[in-house]
Design an enzyme around this catalytic site. Structure first.
Site, PDB file in Angstrom:
ATOM      1  N   LYS A 117     -42.377 -79.947   5.769  1.00  0.00           N
ATOM      2  CA  LYS A 117     -41.584 -79.841   7.005  1.00  0.00           C
ATOM      3  C   LYS A 117     -40.127 -80.156   6.659  1.00  0.00           C
ATOM      4  CE  LYS A 117     -41.438 -81.705  11.699  1.00  0.00           C
ATOM      5  NZ  LYS A 117     -42.099 -82.636  12.619  1.00  0.00           N
ATOM      6  N   ARG A 180     -46.680 -83.074   5.033  1.00  0.00           N
ATOM      7  CA  ARG A 180     -47.599 -83.494   6.098  1.00  0.00           C
ATOM      8  C   ARG A 180     -48.991 -82.959   5.796  1.00  0.00           C
ATOM      9  NH1 ARG A 180     -45.659 -82.115  12.102  1.00  0.00           N
ATOM     10  NH2 ARG A 180     -45.989 -79.947  11.528  1.00  0.00           N
ATOM     11  N   ASP A 256     -47.677 -76.328  22.171  1.00  0.00           N
ATOM     12  CA  ASP A 256     -47.500 -76.079  20.737  1.00  0.00           C
ATOM     13  C   ASP A 256     -47.617 -77.372  19.933  1.00  0.00           C
ATOM     14  OD1 ASP A 256     -45.009 -76.291  22.327  1.00  0.00           O
ATOM     15  OD2 ASP A 256     -44.069 -76.538  20.377  1.00  0.00           O
TER      16      ASP A 256
HETATM   17  P1  AMP Z   1     -40.725 -79.146  17.951  1.00  0.00           P
HETATM   18  O1  AMP Z   1     -39.667 -79.669  18.843  1.00  0.00           O
HETATM   19  O2  AMP Z   1     -40.772 -79.827  16.607  1.00  0.00           O
HETATM   20  O3  AMP Z   1     -42.070 -79.119  18.581  1.00  0.00           O
HETATM   21  O4  AMP Z   1     -40.329 -77.639  17.615  1.00  0.00           O
HETATM   22  C1  AMP Z   1     -40.332 -76.631  18.577  1.00  0.00           C
HETATM   23  C2  AMP Z   1     -39.988 -75.304  17.921  1.00  0.00           C
HETATM   24  O5  AMP Z   1     -38.642 -75.326  17.435  1.00  0.00           O
HETATM   25  C3  AMP Z   1     -40.861 -74.934  16.722  1.00  0.00           C
HETATM   26  O6  AMP Z   1     -41.011 -73.538  16.728  1.00  0.00           O
HETATM   27  C4  AMP Z   1     -40.028 -75.385  15.572  1.00  0.00           C
HETATM   28  O7  AMP Z   1     -40.344 -74.702  14.384  1.00  0.00           O
HETATM   29  C5  AMP Z   1     -38.618 -75.049  16.050  1.00  0.00           C
HETATM   30  N1  AMP Z   1     -37.597 -75.892  15.394  1.00  0.00           N
HETATM   31  C6  AMP Z   1     -37.341 -77.185  15.633  1.00  0.00           C
HETATM   32  N2  AMP Z   1     -36.334 -77.626  14.847  1.00  0.00           N
HETATM   33  C7  AMP Z   1     -35.941 -76.591  14.079  1.00  0.00           C
HETATM   34  C8  AMP Z   1     -34.940 -76.405  13.058  1.00  0.00           C
HETATM   35  N3  AMP Z   1     -34.149 -77.399  12.664  1.00  0.00           N
HETATM   36  N4  AMP Z   1     -34.846 -75.181  12.509  1.00  0.00           N
HETATM   37  C9  AMP Z   1     -35.648 -74.177  12.885  1.00  0.00           C
HETATM   38  N5  AMP Z   1     -36.586 -74.278  13.829  1.00  0.00           N
HETATM   39  C10 AMP Z   1     -36.747 -75.469  14.427  1.00  0.00           C
HETATM   40 MG    MG Z   2     -43.763 -79.171  17.389  1.00  0.00          MG
END
Ligand code: AMP
Ligand code: MG
Length: 502
Positions: A117, A180, A256
């Protein structure tokens, strides 16, 4: 594909997700980083996965965790998924900053995903950079490993490395990657991705994969897909009850972020509460408190209804019958959660037998805790030091509990009710106290400690991170030398918000 070799760089991969149809993911390699360095390796977990911890900690292993070298047998891919974020449906999310390297079989014969990650952009990155900075990486490492030590189903942290790259957030911050480990990274949102595309064939392939991987017993059922739904509902009921029992607030229970395996995932804006407050919210983006502590059971049920909806085409060719069957399974969540919650709190109160009124006794305690700003973790921990009779032999122990409450009389009154209930138990004081110490942790990853660790790391000192990780790996041990880490924050140390892991 299966790889076997004595070369430690050759992970014993046995990949199954990569053999699913190409529309399930995008094959993409990690983006190299300039100057990777090890922050921490989880030696016990590495060994359990059949990996050599010494090699993983060596420059060769760090090259792999940093994504600079793809090891033989790895088939890196970004998984496709959708999700309901704060209730709003997003048809295409997917791994935007993570890559599945491959799967290995652990010492218990269980298949485990290894994912990087923060490994760079993928076709799912949208406007994101695909990277992570050390703050969220250290937070995820500490909290996920603390959850594992608390015996709560969770993804694990295999290793963390710094990348030597500056990540642009509101300012430049040092980059990091976490490796992870999960039973799988298949989410409710993975099912939604195909349901939204009306791709019933893919749904069936995915459901069969999940059954084979996580719930092989379902194969024997008259309706394996209904049985799959039952299993996923049961896992969530048990999981959320465990969260509630340690005062954990996930913070971003979007579909998700719900794994069908029943493991906790996504340690972005999560927090363990200090003073008991059922309305507690820490996430800076959760303005309406949708994911507050007390809302977690009803949100889980809502997420399960979304999951059930994706399965409808597989449940029955008659849509009305499919809906009816799905509803009855999802409706069972409330009863299952209540049973699990009662069992968790009965154990927290040191009650080995099940009696009417136990849940009310726990609720009564929680209400007094809320009204008196009592620390959630310390109240239960110290309760375990009390004698079961009010014979005056442990007045100090009683005071240690009472001192956590604004109004000591309130908890003393409750202690009277609790002792009356204990009188009907066959289990003696010593057995009860030791059971309570194995149930109610002394150490949780308190927010202010995590913030202190991140501040030190930003100044280049990872020592406090390592120390906190060590303490949290033995949450039920007294560890007198670390007693200060049991305590809630002082007034200037209180952390009010935690941020998403971006
Ligand atoms: P999360 O907030 O971790 O559940 O992420 C929600 C979505 O945003 C997922 O599709 C992640 O892959 C994407 N995402 C979160 N942070 C980034 C980042 N820095 N670059 C690209 N995609 C991101
Ligand atoms: Mg997530």
């Amino acid at each position: 594909m299966k790889t076997t070799s004595n070369d430690p760089a050759c992970f014993p991969f046995e990949n199954s997700y990569a053999s699913l149809p190409e529309r399930f993911y995008v094959r993409v390699h990690p983006t190299p980083v300039p100057n990777p360095a090890l922050i921490r390796i989880n030696r016990g977990l590495a060994e359990h996965l059949g990996l050599d911890p010494d090699y993983l900690a060596s420059p060769g292993g760090v090259e792999i965790i940093s994504g600079n070298r793809v090891p033989p047998g790895a088939e890196p891919l970004a998984m496709a998924y959708a999700g309901q974020q704060f209730g709003r449906l997003v048809p295409r999310l997917g791994d935007g900053r993570a890559l599945l390297l491959g799967e290995v079989i652990d010492a218990c014969g269980r298949r485990r995903d290894i994912q990087l990650k923060g490994s760079g952009r993928t076709p799912f990155s949208r406007s994101g950079d695909g990277r992570a900075w050390i703050g969220p990486v250290l937070r995820e490492y500490l909290v996920s490993e603390a959850m594992a030590a608390l015996n709560i189903p969770t993804t694990r942290a295999l290793a963390a490395i710094s990348t030597g790259e500056l990540i642009l957030r509101d300012r430049g911050l040092p980059g990091a990657i976490i490796a992870r480990v999960a039973a799988s990274h298949i989410r409710v949102g993975t099912f939604q991705y195909f349901a939204l595309r009306k791709d019933v064939q893919a749904l069936k392939i995915l459901a069969d994969h999940v059954i084979d991987r996580h719930f092989p017993d379902a194969r024997e059922a008259t309706n394996p897909y209904l049985c799959l739904l039952e299993y996923v509902v049961a896992k969530q009921a048990a999981l959320i009850a465990k969260w509630m029992a340690v005062g954990f607030i996930h913070g971003v229970m979007n579909t998700d972020n719900v794994l069908v395996s029943g493991e906790t995932i996504d340690y972005g804006p999560c927090a363990f509460m200090d003073g008991y407050d059922p309305a507690a919210v820490y996430s800076s983006i959760d303005l309406r408190g949708r994911y507050a502590y007390q809302n977690q059971p009803s949100i889980a049920r809502w997420n399960l209804a979304s999951f059930a909806t994706t399965l409808l085409p597989l449940l029955d060719s008659d849509i009305d019958r499919a809906v009816e069957a799905a509803e009855s399974v999802v409706n069972a969540f409330g009863r299952q959660f209540n049973l699990a919650w009662s069992a968790e709190f009965r154990a927290k109160m040191g009650l080995a037998e099940e009696k009417d009124g136990d849940a009310e006794l726990a609720q009564d305690l929680l209400e007094r805790m809320a009204a008196n700003h009592a620390d959630f973790t310390l109240t239960f921990r110290r309760l375990g030091n009390l004698s079961g009779t009010e014979d005056g032999t442990h007045p100090k122990a009683d005071s240690a509990v009472a001192g956590l409450f604004d109004d000591a009389a309130s908890i003393r009154e409750w202690l009277g009710k609790w002792r009356a209930r204990l009188a009907s138990e066959k289990q003696g004081d010593l057995a009860r106290q030791s059971a309570m110490r194995a149930t109610n942790p002394a150490y949780i990853p308190r927010n202010h400690r995590i913030e202190q660790v991140i501040s030190a790391a930003l100044a280049g000192d990872f020592g406090p991170f390592g120390k906190l990780a060590d303490i949290l790996s033995k949450p039920f041990d007294e560890q007198p030398e670390n007693a200060g880490y049991q305590l809630p924050p002082g007034p200037e140390e209180v952390v009010h918000t935690t941020f998403c892991g971006t």
